[in-house]
Design an enzyme around this catalytic site. Structure first.
Site, PDB file in Angstrom:
ATOM      1  N   LYS A 149       0.856  -1.094  -0.039  1.00 53.16           N
ATOM      2  CA  LYS A 149       0.095   0.045  -0.060  1.00 53.16           C
ATOM      3  C   LYS A 149       0.944   1.267   0.072  1.00 53.16           C
ATOM      4  O   LYS A 149       1.790   1.382   0.757  1.00 53.16           O
ATOM      5  CB  LYS A 149      -0.907  -0.055   1.154  1.00 53.16           C
ATOM      6  CG  LYS A 149      -2.019  -1.232   0.998  1.00 53.16           C
ATOM      7  CD  LYS A 149      -3.156  -0.897   2.047  1.00 53.16           C
ATOM      8  CE  LYS A 149      -4.374  -1.726   1.947  1.00 53.16           C
ATOM      9  NZ  LYS A 149      -5.219  -1.364   0.807  1.00 53.16           N
ATOM     10  N   ASP A 179      -0.872  -0.582  -4.270  1.00 53.09           N
ATOM     11  CA  ASP A 179      -2.237  -0.066  -4.003  1.00 53.09           C
ATOM     12  C   ASP A 179      -1.993   1.345  -3.609  1.00 53.09           C
ATOM     13  O   ASP A 179      -1.884   1.448  -2.428  1.00 53.09           O
ATOM     14  CB  ASP A 179      -2.922  -1.153  -3.299  1.00 53.09           C
ATOM     15  CG  ASP A 179      -4.485  -0.796  -3.126  1.00 53.09           C
ATOM     16  OD1 ASP A 179      -4.910   0.309  -3.597  1.00 53.09           O
ATOM     17  OD2 ASP A 179      -4.951  -1.478  -2.271  1.00 53.09           O
ATOM     18  N   GLU A 205      -3.159  -0.727  -8.058  1.00 52.82           N
ATOM     19  CA  GLU A 205      -4.715  -0.664  -7.799  1.00 52.82           C
ATOM     20  C   GLU A 205      -5.262   0.919  -7.745  1.00 52.82           C
ATOM     21  O   GLU A 205      -4.269   1.481  -6.965  1.00 52.82           O
ATOM     22  CB  GLU A 205      -5.060  -1.357  -6.593  1.00 52.82           C
ATOM     23  CG  GLU A 205      -4.874  -2.920  -6.799  1.00 52.82           C
ATOM     24  CD  GLU A 205      -5.244  -3.443  -5.473  1.00 52.82           C
ATOM     25  OE1 GLU A 205      -6.192  -3.040  -4.897  1.00 52.82           O
ATOM     26  OE2 GLU A 205      -4.558  -4.618  -5.366  1.00 52.82           O
ATOM     27  N   ASP A 230     -10.212  -1.064  -8.469  1.00 55.68           N
ATOM     28  CA  ASP A 230     -10.806  -1.583  -7.007  1.00 55.68           C
ATOM     29  C   ASP A 230     -12.081  -0.772  -6.556  1.00 55.68           C
ATOM     30  O   ASP A 230     -13.222  -0.970  -6.954  1.00 55.68           O
ATOM     31  CB  ASP A 230      -9.964  -1.412  -6.191  1.00 55.68           C
ATOM     32  CG  ASP A 230     -10.238  -2.153  -4.985  1.00 55.68           C
ATOM     33  OD1 ASP A 230     -11.173  -2.519  -4.657  1.00 55.68           O
ATOM     34  OD2 ASP A 230      -9.101  -2.420  -3.973  1.00 55.68           O
ATOM     35  N   LYS A 257     -14.065  -7.587  -4.418  1.00 58.08           N
ATOM     36  CA  LYS A 257     -14.275  -7.671  -2.987  1.00 58.08           C
ATOM     37  C   LYS A 257     -15.802  -8.044  -2.948  1.00 58.08           C
ATOM     38  O   LYS A 257     -16.544  -7.158  -2.933  1.00 58.08           O
ATOM     39  CB  LYS A 257     -13.920  -6.583  -2.261  1.00 58.08           C
ATOM     40  CG  LYS A 257     -12.385  -6.235  -2.200  1.00 58.08           C
ATOM     41  CD  LYS A 257     -12.135  -4.822  -1.463  1.00 58.08           C
ATOM     42  CE  LYS A 257     -10.496  -4.776  -1.068  1.00 58.08           C
ATOM     43  NZ  LYS A 257     -10.174  -4.059  -2.352  1.00 58.08           N
TER      44      LYS A 257
END
Length: 346
Positions: A149, A179, A205, A230, A257
């Site tokens: 991240k 991400d 992402e 995402d 997700k």
């Protein structure tokens, strides 16, 4: 049939940082169905500040579902269209109720401990030292795909971390994903992507915030790194709108997700549209407990997608439930010698 629900607060072992802030706890809800002596359980994995169904009437909608549980499931799912996490909890609970084993929703070689799922190792934001420590730990336990991240600490520090991995491991040895959680501004994103590309990044992402489809489309057409959508998929309920979004942006990948896009059915609609447009995809958990993660993992295995999935979040919480899910050498296993231990008296 009867139904009840219960709120549950998951507690992080260590505060986990994203570009949207630091997470210390996460609220979730469990839906339980009762029929004769059988019980089914599903997790409604609301994600505060991210879920499209993060609304003041969320619990009222759960109460409504419990009061109307004997209606046809397809009717219920349709009426819950704008509450994707409740849709997902309902799907799980029905499968759980009908299965011989409440937690074996999709019998397979995975649930028989004969096969595993390749997953990425997740690196949370924090100080440079903290992120280095996480990277070291993930590499030591055998992960071959690392997802980092980015977007919260100094960008040059993040580049240094990526360089330190590449100095030691080439792309055949370690796959790097990043991400940004929408952290980059549109006018600076391309330059940052160029700098990131020096480290042979597999994908990034959501480089910019969702809701800017034409800016994202422009970025996808110029980026030296494949872009994966995402957050962009959250709150897009209509199939026609889903199709339009993919046609406009034309990403390389989408990341699904189930708690955020309407469970198994909602995810499969996105997958069908993506494959028609030659867009790749993978599945990621959204900080569910092991109850929700178990359902996602079993379903994901049956999809047959062999690239690393994002299903390594089960060890993040102090009060998660003991389950057969086990991470070893960068893979998620369902170890039948381990038993479920949970206490959800409703």
């Amino acid at each position: 049939m009867k139904a009840t629900y219960q709120k549950y607060t998951l507690i992080f072992k260590q505060a986990s940082g994203t570009s949207r802030g630091v997470l210390k706890t996460k609220e979730t809800y469990f839906l339980k169905l009762y029929e004769d002596t059988k019980i089914g359980i599903g997790e409604c994995g609301l994600f505060k500040g991210l879920s499209a169904d993060d609304k003041p009437d969320y619990e009222e909608k759960l109460k409504w579902l419990c009061n109307n549980i004997n209606h046809n499931i397809e009717e219920l799912l349709l009426k819950l269209k704008e509450y994707p996490s409740i849709q997902f909890g309902l799907e799980q609970a029905y499968l759980s109720l009908k299965s011989l084993n409440s937690f074996e929703l999709f019998p397979s070689k995975f649930t028989q401990t004969k096969d595993s799922i390749c997953i990425n190792g997740l690196i949370w934001m924090g100080s440079e030292a903290f992120m280095k420590q996480q990277i070291k730990e993930k590499l030591e336990v055998g992960f071959s795909t690392i997802k980092m991240k980015i977007g919260a600490i100094d960008f040059n520090s993040e580049l240094s971390l990526l360089k330190s991995i590449r100095d030691e491991f080439n792309p055949k040895e370690i796959t790097l994903r990043v991400d940004a959680n929408g952290a980059f501004k549109p006018n600076e994103a391309l330059e940052k992507l160029k700098k990131l590309s020096e480290f042979q990044i597999h994908s990034i992402e959501q480089p910019i915030q969702q809701g800017q489809p034409y800016e994202m489309a422009n970025l996808c057409s110029k980026s030296p790194i494949p872009i994966a959508l995402d957050e962009e998929l959250i709150g897009v309920f209509d199939v026609t709108r889903k199709q339009e979004l993919l046609q406009i942006i034309q990403p390389k990948y989408i990341i699904l997700k189930p708690s955020l896009v309407g469970g198994f059915r909602g995810s499969e609609k996105w997958i069908n549209l993506a494959e028609k447009s030659n867009i790749g995809w993978w599945i990621t958990s959204a900080l569910e407990s092991n109850i929700g993660l178990n359902a996602i993992a079993q379903w994901t295995y049956n999809l047959g997608n062999k690239i690393p999935q994002g299903l390594g979040t089960g060890s993040l919480f102090t009060n998660n439930f003991e389950s057969p899910l086990e991470v070893k050498k960068g893979h998620l296993f369902y170890n039948n010698s381990l038993k479920w231990k949970y206490n959800l008296e409703v």
